[in-house]
Design a protein around this motif. Structure first.
Motif, PDB file in Angstrom:
ATOM      1  N   GLY A  83       0.822  -1.209   0.000  1.00 28.81           N
ATOM      2  CA  GLY A  83       0.000   0.000   0.000  1.00 28.81           C
ATOM      3  C   GLY A  83       0.854   1.256   0.000  1.00 28.81           C
ATOM      4  O   GLY A  83       2.078   1.223  -0.083  1.00 28.81           O
ATOM      5  N   TYR A  84       0.160   2.382   0.105  1.00 32.22           N
ATOM      6  CA  TYR A  84       0.825   3.682   0.070  1.00 32.22           C
ATOM      7  C   TYR A  84       1.210   4.094   1.478  1.00 32.22           C
ATOM      8  O   TYR A  84       0.357   4.178   2.365  1.00 32.22           O
ATOM      9  CB  TYR A  84      -0.106   4.716  -0.554  1.00 32.22           C
ATOM     10  CG  TYR A  84       0.505   6.091  -0.661  1.00 32.22           C
ATOM     11  CD1 TYR A  84       1.462   6.366  -1.620  1.00 32.22           C
ATOM     12  CD2 TYR A  84       0.131   7.096   0.212  1.00 32.22           C
ATOM     13  CE1 TYR A  84       2.028   7.610  -1.715  1.00 32.22           C
ATOM     14  CE2 TYR A  84       0.701   8.358   0.133  1.00 32.22           C
ATOM     15  CZ  TYR A  84       1.639   8.617  -0.841  1.00 32.22           C
ATOM     16  OH  TYR A  84       2.205   9.855  -0.923  1.00 32.22           O
ATOM     17  N   SER A  85       2.473   4.375   1.692  1.00 30.85           N
ATOM     18  CA  SER A  85       2.930   4.754   3.017  1.00 30.85           C
ATOM     19  C   SER A  85       4.089   5.743   2.896  1.00 30.85           C
ATOM     20  O   SER A  85       4.948   5.589   2.043  1.00 30.85           O
ATOM     21  CB  SER A  85       3.394   3.519   3.787  1.00 30.85           C
ATOM     22  OG  SER A  85       3.967   3.899   5.015  1.00 30.85           O
ATOM     23  N   THR A  86       4.074   6.753   3.746  1.00 32.24           N
ATOM     24  CA  THR A  86       5.200   7.684   3.821  1.00 32.24           C
ATOM     25  C   THR A  86       5.698   7.801   5.257  1.00 32.24           C
ATOM     26  O   THR A  86       6.481   8.681   5.576  1.00 32.24           O
ATOM     27  CB  THR A  86       4.800   9.091   3.324  1.00 32.24           C
ATOM     28  OG1 THR A  86       3.721   9.553   4.118  1.00 32.24           O
ATOM     29  CG2 THR A  86       4.430   9.080   1.868  1.00 32.24           C
ATOM     30  N   ARG A  87       5.209   6.914   6.098  1.00 34.61           N
ATOM     31  CA  ARG A  87       5.530   6.987   7.516  1.00 34.61           C
ATOM     32  C   ARG A  87       7.031   6.915   7.763  1.00 34.61           C
ATOM     33  O   ARG A  87       7.604   7.738   8.476  1.00 34.61           O
ATOM     34  CB  ARG A  87       4.826   5.855   8.253  1.00 34.61           C
ATOM     35  CG  ARG A  87       5.060   5.869   9.736  1.00 34.61           C
ATOM     36  CD  ARG A  87       4.347   4.760  10.442  1.00 34.61           C
ATOM     37  NE  ARG A  87       3.356   4.137   9.568  1.00 34.61           N
ATOM     38  CZ  ARG A  87       2.788   2.972   9.789  1.00 34.61           C
ATOM     39  NH1 ARG A  87       3.104   2.301  10.845  1.00 34.61           N
ATOM     40  NH2 ARG A  87       1.920   2.467   8.964  1.00 34.61           N
TER      41      ARG A  87
END
Length: 94
Positions: free
Chosen positions: A67-71
């Motif tokens: 999935g999309y993550s920028t953490r």
């Protein structure tokens, strides 16, 4: 009286010699424009490298996650800013 005057003259002479030596040493130790430029460049690198390394490492970890993550990217950029700030502080303190 003459002996006292000679003592004062000798003290003044020694003081002038000490000041002249200090002035020569200060002139010798004065930083050149090139040395100052290198110092500022070093400060920049010491700050920027941890930020960039954190961004790349965080991006790589985020790509491994589903999935999309920028953490991780944002967290490691922030950590890089903190580490870079500490590096600059320690370098300036020297």
């Amino acid at each position: 009286m003459a002996g006292e005057r000679r003592n004062r003259d000798e003290e003044l002479r020694q003081q002038v010699i000490r000041q002249a030596k200090r002035m020569k040493q200060a002139e010798h130790d004065r930083r050149t424009l090139l040395a100052q430029t290198i110092y500022i460049g070093t400060l920049g690198l010491v700050f920027v490298l941890p930020v960039v390394a954190g961004a790349y490492l965080g991006r790589w970890i985020d790509e491994l996650a589903d999935g999309y993550s920028t953490r991780w990217t944002l967290s490691l950029i922030f950590l890089g800013v903190v580490v870079g700030g500490v590096n600059v502080y320690l370098l300036i303190r020297e």
